[in-house]
Design an enzyme around this catalytic site. Structure first.
Site, PDB file in Angstrom:
ATOM      1  CB  SER A  77      -0.902   0.015   1.238  1.00  0.00           C
ATOM      2  OG  SER A  77      -1.554   1.261   1.388  1.00  0.00           O
TER       3      SER A  77
ATOM      4  CE1 TYR B 237      -3.609  -2.255   5.556  1.00  0.00           C
ATOM      5  CE2 TYR B 237      -3.215   0.021   4.919  1.00  0.00           C
ATOM      6  CZ  TYR B 237      -3.490  -1.282   4.575  1.00  0.00           C
ATOM      7  OH  TYR B 237      -3.629  -1.641   3.254  1.00  0.00           O
TER       8      TYR B 237
END
Length: 233
Positions: free
Chosen positions: A129, A142
């Protein structure tokens, strides 16, 4: 005349939703795909295997299921991911552990189980990501799990290079998926922050995954390719 591309046996984790649906649809056109899912049973005729990747035994079961069906494994796309909020004034140890179990440790588990069966030319692609290097407000754990996955990707590539096994990653930006809870205002905010003036699609990511799995990328390893349309340039 060019030789036909080799049909490969590829496991796609998290293939039942989001970006995973695009990856599975792209690869299933000419490869033997095993679709992993956790809680939502996919409506497909493809070979499917269920497993909770926070369970340390799940990766081995999944690799064995691929081998039982197709007799070999040539590629792994670790797309499954877990995301939850992590505001700095809260400490949710169990929630963070699950994120790291799914996002990072499952990659190690899948590779370890598959490694005795991987031959020269085999490939692993991890879906990371942009949050690995653009820390998300309220979800820094995260981002940390994806940053750790990026480092793991590079380390695995270095160790497996002498065996001719490649390991790469793809870091998507803002991707518009049907399961997203984003409202129109949130989507527009992502569009405004993206140089190409639109959100990405699962197909945008799937095309890059196909490339990295293919022989056209035979000299690419240890890379994490950002596929974001110029997000936050």
């Amino acid at each position: 005349m060019c030789a036909a591309a080799l049909r490969k046996s590829i496991l796609v984790t998290g293939g039942g939703g989001g970006i995973g649906t695009g990856i599975v649809a792209e690869l299933a056109r000419d490869h033997d795909v095993t679709l992993h899912y956790n809680s939502t049973v996919p409506d497909t005729d493809l070979h499917c295997v269920q497993g909770d990747l926070s369970d340390p035994d799940a990766p081995t079961r999944m690799i064995n299921a691929v081998l039982d069906r197709f007799g070999r494994i040539d590629g792994i796309v670790h797309n499954a991911g877990d995301i939850s909020a992590s505001p700095l004034d809260v400490y949710d140890r169990d929630g963070y552990a699950r994120m790291f179990d799914v996002n990072l440790f499952a990659a190690q588990g899948l590779l370890a189980a598959a490694l005795p069966h991987l031959k020269t030319g085999a490939t692993m692609v991890n879906i990371s990501s942009v949050n690995a290097y653009l820390p998300p407000k309220g979800a820094v754990m995260y981002g940390a799990s994806k940053a750790a996955l990026d480092l793991w990707t590079k380390g695995a590539a270095r160790e497996l290079g002498p065996r001719g096994i490649r390991v790469n990653g793809v870091a998507p930006g803002a991707i518009d998926v049907a399961s997203s809870a984003r409202d129109d205002a949130q989507k527009q905010a992502f569009v405004d922050m993206t140089a190409l003036g639109r959100m990405g699609t699962p197909g945008d990511i799937a095309g890059v995954v196909r490339f990295l799995l293919s022989d056209a990328a035979a000299f690419i390893t240890g890379e994490v390719l950002t596929v974001s349309g110029g997000y936050r340039l």
